[in-house]
Design an enzyme around this catalytic site. Structure first.
Site, short mmCIF file in Angstrom:
data_model
loop_
_atom_site.label_atom_id
_atom_site.label_comp_id
_atom_site.label_asym_id
_atom_site.label_seq_id
_atom_site.Cartn_x
_atom_site.Cartn_y
_atom_site.Cartn_z
N SER A 23 -50.85 60.92 21.07
CA SER A 23 -50.44 62.28 21.42
C SER A 23 -50.82 63.23 20.28
O SER A 23 -50.73 62.85 19.11
CB SER A 23 -48.91 62.28 21.62
OG SER A 23 -48.51 63.37 22.41
N PRO A 24 -51.24 64.45 20.62
CA PRO A 24 -51.57 65.38 19.53
C PRO A 24 -50.34 65.66 18.67
O PRO A 24 -49.27 65.97 19.19
CB PRO A 24 -52.03 66.64 20.26
CG PRO A 24 -51.59 66.49 21.67
CD PRO A 24 -51.42 65.04 21.94
N GLN A 100 -56.94 68.90 20.69
CA GLN A 100 -56.09 69.86 21.39
C GLN A 100 -56.36 71.25 20.83
O GLN A 100 -56.34 71.46 19.62
CB GLN A 100 -54.61 69.50 21.20
CG GLN A 100 -53.70 70.36 22.08
CD GLN A 100 -52.23 70.13 21.79
OE1 GLN A 100 -51.82 70.24 20.64
NE2 GLN A 100 -51.44 69.85 22.81
N TYR A 187 -45.70 78.09 23.17
CA TYR A 187 -46.81 78.76 22.50
C TYR A 187 -47.49 79.72 23.47
O TYR A 187 -47.02 79.93 24.59
CB TYR A 187 -47.76 77.71 21.89
CG TYR A 187 -47.06 76.88 20.83
CD1 TYR A 187 -46.43 77.49 19.74
CD2 TYR A 187 -46.98 75.50 20.93
CE1 TYR A 187 -45.75 76.75 18.78
CE2 TYR A 187 -46.29 74.74 19.97
CZ TYR A 187 -45.69 75.38 18.90
OH TYR A 187 -45.01 74.65 17.96
N ARG A 235 -51.92 70.50 28.64
CA ARG A 235 -50.51 70.14 28.41
C ARG A 235 -49.60 71.26 28.88
O ARG A 235 -49.82 72.42 28.52
CB ARG A 235 -50.26 69.82 26.94
CG ARG A 235 -48.79 69.56 26.64
CD ARG A 235 -48.55 68.94 25.27
NE ARG A 235 -48.66 67.48 25.33
CZ ARG A 235 -48.16 66.65 24.42
NH1 ARG A 235 -47.51 67.12 23.37
NH2 ARG A 235 -48.30 65.35 24.53
N GLY A 330 -46.42 59.33 20.56
CA GLY A 330 -46.40 60.15 19.35
C GLY A 330 -45.75 59.41 18.19
O GLY A 330 -46.40 58.66 17.46
N ARG A 331 -44.44 59.59 18.07
CA ARG A 331 -43.76 59.10 16.87
C ARG A 331 -43.79 57.59 16.73
O ARG A 331 -43.83 57.07 15.61
CB ARG A 331 -42.32 59.63 16.85
CG ARG A 331 -42.28 61.12 16.56
CD ARG A 331 -40.99 61.74 16.98
NE ARG A 331 -40.83 61.66 18.42
CZ ARG A 331 -39.72 62.00 19.07
NH1 ARG A 331 -38.69 62.46 18.39
NH2 ARG A 331 -39.65 61.90 20.38
#
Ligand code: FMN
Length: 387
Positions: A23-24, A100, A187, A235, A330-331
């Site tokens: 994941s970005p 991304q 965003y 996304r 991701g994490r």
């Protein structure tokens, strides 16, 4: 043994060897927008660790769109060349490099998370120099702490869609094989979609149709600039707790697909501080997966699920049950960059470590055989469980 997670996926001309995606994730390590050895090391790990697709973090199409002064840039040709070393390394490990592309809008000009994520003073310079004015669809701050953005003028909006397109063309020249447009997390694109952040009275505000206009223009312009054979991801915050509901995401997905978006990456939240964001502490396993499932079922468009996908069998089940075509991690990947290699072992699909770089795979397979003496050697370069 068959595993859906390790089943290759063809999107346009690009073949992913499995469904596992980094994941970005912003790492806030750039100076004046440039990639450096950190980014090479960071992204290289996930390619060597077995991901099918490795997304470079949110990279900005316009200097004003940087979340922090340590964001990556692709708003100028000069940023292309040092990225090539990274994309070549990723490809050399049989993974696909993606990037991304993003603009943070009214959430720009912050300090790094571990420095408090607070708004930086209005006289803070842009990465690379110059005045850093916050911009957004309407002069409404993200919260009481953040500065009030300047409302984007009508002709600036068209210019921003082109900024994404130009950045996508630079991404091609840098060797990327997939682009993701960041339309989530409060965003700029999400701000236009939101009835809370967008109070415009022109054709970019008001009705759902009008609020979706910018997102669709960005996607259409990017698709035009991005090679026909390469995948385009988008996304979204599938629900945001502030007026954007799953029905809106379904409609947006149909519209994005019509202009050439291939995969919808389903995150949530971020447009207001009172909503959950993808990294909120009180969320459960796979909490965003139902959104990926619903969008895929109602539109037939490929989806990527993300958010607290931790375990190999969990990820495999998401793909097998048709909830999503891809899983972004991701994490958990920060914790274990070899997550895909580990998953292949746990799912029993690759006892031979064939996808692990030779310098490790040869020894790991030998070690595994010494623990299970009857097991024949399956170590052989290039074997793919589903090929
Ligand atoms: C350190 C960090 C940086 C992130 N940066 C980005 C980013 O650049 N772009 C984005 O869309 N999401 C970003 N996210 C969200 C992740 O891509 C992901 O959606 C989220 O962490 C949930 O997935 P996980 O539970 O597997 O970590 C970031 C998350 C973390 C933890």
């Amino acid at each position: 043994m068959i595993s859906d997670l390790f089943c290759p996926l063809q999107i346009r001309d690009v073949r992913l060897k499995n469904r596992i995606v980094l994941s970005p994730m912003l790492t806030y390590a750039a100076t004046d927008g440039w990639v450096n050895d950190w980014h090479f090391m960071h992204l290289g790990k996930y390619a060597a660790g077995g991901c099918g697709l490795v997304f470079m973090e949110s990279t900005k199409v316009d200097p004003r769109g940087c979340t922090t002064p340590a964001d990556l840039a692709l708003w100028d040709d000069r940023y292309i060349e040092p990225m090539i070393r990274i994309t070549e390394f990723i490809k050399a490990h049989n993974a696909v490099p993606g990037i991304q592309l993003s603009h943070s809008g009214r959430k720009a000009r912050q300090s790094r998370p571990w420095e408090g994520r607070g708004p930086l003073p209005a006289d803070t310079s842009l990465p690379g120099g110059g005045d850093w004015d916050l911009v957004g669809p309407s002069p409404i701050p993200h919260d009481a702490q953040h500065g009030t953005p300047r409302e984007l003028k009508r002709d600036e909006i068209a210019g921003l869609a082109q900024a994404w397109a130009q950045a996508a063309d630079r991404a091609r020249r840098a060797g990327f094989e997939a682009v993701e447009i960041h339309g989530a997390h409060g965003y700029l694109i999400h701000e236009f979609l939101s009835p809370v952040a967008n109070q415009r009275t022109d054709e970019y505000g008001g009705s759902l149709e009008n609020r979706m206009r910018f997102a669709i223009e960005v996607a259409a312009a990017t698709r035009k600039a991005w090679p026909e054979g390469k995948p385009l991801f988008f996304r979204i915050s599938a629900v945001d707790g502030a007026g954007w509901e799953i029905e809106h995401s379904v409609e947006l997905t149909r519209r994005l697909s019509a202009v050439g978006v291939d995969v919808i990456d389903c995150s949530t939240g971020g447009v207001a501080n009172y909503t959950h964001v993808a990294t909120s502490p009180d969320i459960g396993y796979g909490y965003q997966v139902p959104h990926a499932e619903r969008i895929r079922a109602e539109t037939g468009v490929m989806t990527m699920a993300v958010g607290h996908i931790i375990h190999a069998d969990q990820a495999d089940g998401i793909v097998r049950s048709g909830q999503a075509d891809l899983v972004a991690i991701g994490r958990e990947m920060l914790h274990n960059p070899n997550w895909p290699i580990d998953a292949a072992q746990k799912l029993g699909i690759e006892p031979g470590f064939a996808h692990v770089p030779d310098a490790y795979g040869y020894w790991l397979e030998k070690r595994a055989r010494s623990r299970f003496p009857g097991r024949p050697s399956t170590w052989q370069r290039g074997i793919d469980a589903r090929d």
